[in-house]
Write a protein that holds these residues in place. Sequence first.
Motif, PDB file in Angstrom:
ATOM      1  N   LEU A   1       0.618  -1.159   0.244  1.00 50.46           N
ATOM      2  CA  LEU A   1       0.038   0.304  -0.138  1.00 50.46           C
ATOM      3  C   LEU A   1       1.051   1.099   0.044  1.00 50.46           C
ATOM      4  N   CYS A   2       2.355   1.365   0.485  1.00 46.90           N
ATOM      5  CA  CYS A   2       3.046   2.603   0.871  1.00 46.90           C
ATOM      6  C   CYS A   2       3.708   2.480  -0.128  1.00 46.90           C
ATOM      7  N   SER A   3       3.678   1.838  -0.814  1.00 47.62           N
ATOM      8  CA  SER A   3       4.606   1.098  -2.479  1.00 47.62           C
ATOM      9  C   SER A   3       4.307   2.049  -3.266  1.00 47.62           C
ATOM     10  N   LEU A   4       5.166   3.187  -3.891  1.00 51.25           N
ATOM     11  CA  LEU A   4       4.610   2.767  -5.707  1.00 51.25           C
ATOM     12  C   LEU A   4       4.766   2.941  -6.731  1.00 51.25           C
ATOM     13  N   ASN A   5       4.593   1.521  -6.869  1.00 51.83           N
ATOM     14  CA  ASN A   5       3.874   0.786  -7.400  1.00 51.83           C
ATOM     15  C   ASN A   5       3.967   0.697  -9.054  1.00 51.83           C
ATOM     16  N   PRO A   6       4.768   0.736 -10.259  1.00 51.92           N
ATOM     17  CA  PRO A   6       3.225   1.459 -11.672  1.00 51.92           C
ATOM     18  C   PRO A   6       1.914   0.558 -11.774  1.00 51.92           C
ATOM     19  N   GLU A   7       1.466   1.945 -12.199  1.00 49.24           N
ATOM     20  CA  GLU A   7       0.417   1.371 -12.677  1.00 49.24           C
ATOM     21  C   GLU A   7      -0.848   0.543 -11.794  1.00 49.24           C
ATOM     22  N   VAL A   8      -0.827   1.717 -10.695  1.00 52.37           N
ATOM     23  CA  VAL A   8      -1.772   1.363  -9.504  1.00 52.37           C
ATOM     24  C   VAL A   8      -1.895   2.741  -8.603  1.00 52.37           C
ATOM     25  N   ASP A   9      -2.712   3.118  -8.067  1.00 44.50           N
ATOM     26  CA  ASP A   9      -3.739   4.136  -7.301  1.00 44.50           C
ATOM     27  C   ASP A   9      -3.027   4.322  -5.797  1.00 44.50           C
ATOM     28  N   ARG A  10      -2.087   5.160  -6.078  1.00 45.21           N
ATOM     29  CA  ARG A  10      -1.622   5.023  -4.400  1.00 45.21           C
ATOM     30  C   ARG A  10      -1.364   6.792  -3.685  1.00 45.21           C
ATOM     31  N   LEU A  11      -1.632   6.662  -2.413  1.00 49.67           N
ATOM     32  CA  LEU A  11      -1.571   7.833  -1.741  1.00 49.67           C
ATOM     33  C   LEU A  11      -0.709   8.464  -1.246  1.00 49.67           C
ATOM     34  N   CYS A  12      -0.550   9.668  -1.296  1.00 51.80           N
ATOM     35  CA  CYS A  12       1.044  10.316  -1.063  1.00 51.80           C
ATOM     36  C   CYS A  12       0.519  11.822  -0.792  1.00 51.80           C
ATOM     37  N   MET A  13       1.515  12.205  -0.552  1.00 46.45           N
ATOM     38  CA  MET A  13       2.570  13.960   0.138  1.00 46.45           C
ATOM     39  C   MET A  13       2.571  14.452  -0.820  1.00 46.45           C
ATOM     40  N   VAL A  14       2.687  15.298  -1.509  1.00 48.16           N
ATOM     41  CA  VAL A  14       3.184  15.955  -2.731  1.00 48.16           C
ATOM     42  C   VAL A  14       3.614  17.447  -2.225  1.00 48.16           C
ATOM     43  N   CYS A  15       5.345  18.132  -2.483  1.00 44.84           N
ATOM     44  CA  CYS A  15       5.900  18.371  -2.571  1.00 44.84           C
ATOM     45  C   CYS A  15       6.151  19.278  -3.922  1.00 44.84           C
ATOM     46  N   GLU A  16       5.327  20.571  -4.433  1.00 41.17           N
ATOM     47  CA  GLU A  16       4.993  20.835  -5.339  1.00 41.17           C
ATOM     48  C   GLU A  16       6.349  22.626  -5.355  1.00 41.17           C
ATOM     49  N   MET A  17       7.315  22.498  -6.389  1.00 37.03           N
ATOM     50  CA  MET A  17       8.343  23.378  -6.433  1.00 37.03           C
ATOM     51  C   MET A  17       8.426  24.333  -7.649  1.00 37.03           C
ATOM     52  N   LEU A  18       8.001  25.896  -7.476  1.00 32.09           N
ATOM     53  CA  LEU A  18       8.491  26.369  -8.696  1.00 32.09           C
ATOM     54  C   LEU A  18       9.886  26.729  -8.497  1.00 32.09           C
ATOM     55  N   ILE A  19      10.451  26.851  -9.553  1.00 37.42           N
ATOM     56  CA  ILE A  19      11.819  26.841  -9.797  1.00 37.42           C
ATOM     57  C   ILE A  19      12.445  27.778 -10.949  1.00 37.42           C
ATOM     58  N   ASN A  20      13.714  28.444 -10.319  1.00 39.81           N
ATOM     59  CA  ASN A  20      13.148  29.690 -11.864  1.00 39.81           C
ATOM     60  C   ASN A  20      14.796  28.572 -12.351  1.00 39.81           C
ATOM     61  N   GLU A  21      15.332  29.645 -13.777  1.00 37.75           N
ATOM     62  CA  GLU A  21      15.888  29.173 -14.672  1.00 37.75           C
ATOM     63  C   GLU A  21      17.413  29.057 -14.285  1.00 37.75           C
ATOM     64  N   GLU A  22      17.588  29.635 -12.823  1.00 45.01           N
ATOM     65  CA  GLU A  22      19.157  29.548 -12.207  1.00 45.01           C
ATOM     66  C   GLU A  22      19.113  28.334 -11.204  1.00 45.01           C
ATOM     67  N   GLY A  23      17.994  28.114 -11.053  1.00 43.94           N
ATOM     68  CA  GLY A  23      17.505  26.457 -10.003  1.00 43.94           C
ATOM     69  C   GLY A  23      17.390  27.453  -8.470  1.00 43.94           C
ATOM     70  N   ASN A  24      16.721  28.325  -8.392  1.00 47.11           N
ATOM     71  CA  ASN A  24      16.772  28.800  -6.779  1.00 47.11           C
ATOM     72  C   ASN A  24      15.476  28.215  -6.900  1.00 47.11           C
ATOM     73  N   VAL A  25      14.725  27.670  -5.792  1.00 51.82           N
ATOM     74  CA  VAL A  25      13.350  27.972  -5.728  1.00 51.82           C
ATOM     75  C   VAL A  25      13.103  29.021  -5.279  1.00 51.82           C
ATOM     76  N   LEU A  26      11.943  29.022  -5.559  1.00 55.54           N
ATOM     77  CA  LEU A  26      11.249  30.376  -5.849  1.00 55.54           C
ATOM     78  C   LEU A  26       9.966  30.092  -4.335  1.00 55.54           C
ATOM     79  N   ARG A  27       8.844  29.318  -4.679  1.00 57.60           N
ATOM     80  CA  ARG A  27       7.782  28.940  -3.446  1.00 57.60           C
ATOM     81  C   ARG A  27       7.666  27.775  -4.319  1.00 57.60           C
ATOM     82  N   SER A  28       7.248  27.066  -2.690  1.00 62.87           N
ATOM     83  CA  SER A  28       6.301  25.407  -2.371  1.00 62.87           C
ATOM     84  C   SER A  28       5.407  25.831  -2.044  1.00 62.87           C
ATOM     85  N   ARG A  29       4.715  24.524  -2.158  1.00 63.50           N
ATOM     86  CA  ARG A  29       3.240  24.362  -1.465  1.00 63.50           C
ATOM     87  C   ARG A  29       3.542  22.365  -1.101  1.00 63.50           C
TER      88      ARG A  29
END
Length: 771
Positions: free
Chosen positions: A352-380
């Motif tokens: 259940l906790c392993s992100l196996n291919p082609e099956v639905d899994r629950l996850c906690m996501v870190c989404e980051m916006l990164i500029n052309e220089e490689g700096n993280v501008l913001r995250s959620r």
Amino acid sequence: MTENHDQETDFKTLEDPYAQREAEKYENPIPSRELILQLIQQAGKPLRRQQIAQQFGLESADALEALRRRLRAMERDGQLVFNSRQKYSLGDGHNTIAGRVLGHPDGFGFLKPDDGSDDLFLSPREMKPLMHNDRVTVRVSGIDRKGRREAAVVEIIERNTHQVVGRFFVEGRVACVVPDNKKIIHEVLIANEDIGNAKKGQIVVAEIVQQPTAHCQPIGRVTEVLGMHMAPGMEIEMAIRSYDLPNQWPDALLEEIKSLTPQVPEQAKQGREDIRHLPLVTIDGEDARDFDDAVYAQKTAKGWKLLVAIADVSHYVRVNTALDAEAQNRSTSVYFPEKVIPMLPEILSNGLCSLNPEVDRLCMVCEMLINEEGNVLRSRFFEAVMRSHARLTYTQVAKMLVEGDQKLAQKYAGLMPHLQNLYGLYKVMRHQRELRGAMDFDTQETRIVFGAGRKISEIVPVVRNDAHKLIEEFMITANTAAAKFLNRKKMPRLLRIHDGPGAEKLLALKTFLSELGLHLGGGAQPTPLDYMHLLESVKERKDAHLIQTILLRSMSQAVYSPDTKGHFGLALDAYAHFTSPIRRYPDLLVHRAIRHCLAGKKPAEFHYSHPDMVVLGEHCSAHERRADDATRDVVSWLKCEYMMDKIGEEFAGIISAVTGFGFFVELQSIYVEGLVHIASLHNDYFEFDAGRHQLYGERSGVRYRLGDLVRVKVVRVNLDDKKIDFELIASNKDTKKAGKNSASKSSRGKKSSDQPPAAKTKAKPRRRRKS
């Protein structure tokens, strides 16, 4: 007048905080040492034995005799002084130090104080009644010739070794178990009626029924026979028991998880962001079985959007459950060669906790916006339901992105644009990493390959390609975002901290570098960038490997703590472990803290407080070290077994460590380490120069230095001690006089297990020191 006044003194009633301990140890308990010291300190003057007895209400002959003996023992240990007026006052040693005993194979030991101060030396005499990991109080009894504080044991507070695993021996009428853990210096005696079915030479588990004393060895009874010591897999069974690694699931836990199924219930998917359409992929090693993380990158007008999706273990492992209690107890998965002791049951870790291919899994996501220089501008952060679009390996990804493998690229044609986005983002982030000065030492990891009967067929180097580095960079970025998020929310949280080099190690490092004409910038507080500038300046030198090794050894060990101290090695102000909650309990705690914030709750409402996190940090750090030690023991045993049929063979190697009793050599072709003992280096006196990491021959001027290339012959393999002895055949340079880096010609002599008593050592048979 004085006598009358003393007799009439009315002391404040005192409660003994150690009354329960005394009651458990003695049938007729008397006041503890701590309470007696408190009484005399409160009185502010010396007291007679009768006054002490009267204050504590001791009247019987047995109690008065017990008090007399305790006072005499406290006098002997320096806690009390018995003056000419027959009164007791506080002695120089009344301020005792509590801590944990660390045993050493040579019979001595150290006390690791609870207050974090420097370790104290325990002589073999003081170690006789002690075992590794016991908790004791000591007093400082002196300073030894090496400048270390020496300790005298005042009291044994807690016994922590209740069973040992080792070889069973019978000599005449005497049977004993020799512990596999060489930090346990005692052989455990076994009475005839407690032998059970054990036979000479077998590996057994023995329960300690009587702890050692100053005059007697510990006594035990055999509770389990594991088998012969050369049996396949025996090294892991021994490590599990030697390090007390939990490897059985409690009944309460099994009852708790019996309702779980391989599929995520539809109800659990409700209220989450649906990102199943995004082509997230997992990238891991070929032999990986659980998949913590999946990644996806999308090009934007101003840079990239990076998603790091992590298995939502906190959804399944809830606080105050049997599952959580066992996960905390284990703290980490333990990875042995071809065997894993998981932190979580298989239905979770591989299901259940392993992100196996082609099956639905629950996850906690870190989404980051990164500029052309490689700096993280913001995250959620957000909770989501995902579906991995492929299970890829590091080798496959490197072949497609770096080597241009068209056949593989065609197979994953639908994913190639997304993989190229990941690679493009990695390259700019890699540049940003180098600018801030994050450490990136070129260390060599190895992998054991087994053949038939679980015998090692070869030991091969693990090559870190750009796919490894890509995933590593994205995980570091997500971990950093998690730490910043929780700091911003002022949450009780567990961070991964890594202090810079201490003053003593820094001084030794700078002394060594000055001998080579090198300089480390930063003064008394060098930065990671100073380290990396130095590494960059020496990368073309022949001794670059030596310099890198010394820089690495100047670093402290990373630990878990709620204190915001930053991570020196990664050049980050705040860092947490967020990306591996399947195998690390600290990551699970970070997920719970993030989930708490996402629910809009206040820090004060969190299940854990700051003091809780202090305790959990120490617990998880200790269990991490335990897992590392157990794994290292198993690998050492396997490498010794691998070398048993190679006695007499010659190999090229590099000096990997230098000590006062010889130098260690790592064989270049098979990545096995052994010792060239100083007793095999004849016809000279050798002085150990710790600052220069070398042995120096006073007469010949021969030097053996860390990083030197040598050729050695395998002369002895000790499977029980996990030690390999080499004999020097030749060095990489001709013998030269003092001041020049060289090594002597081979001399062959009989080896011994005797240890050299001092740094300046004549090359003759001495007792070998185990380390």
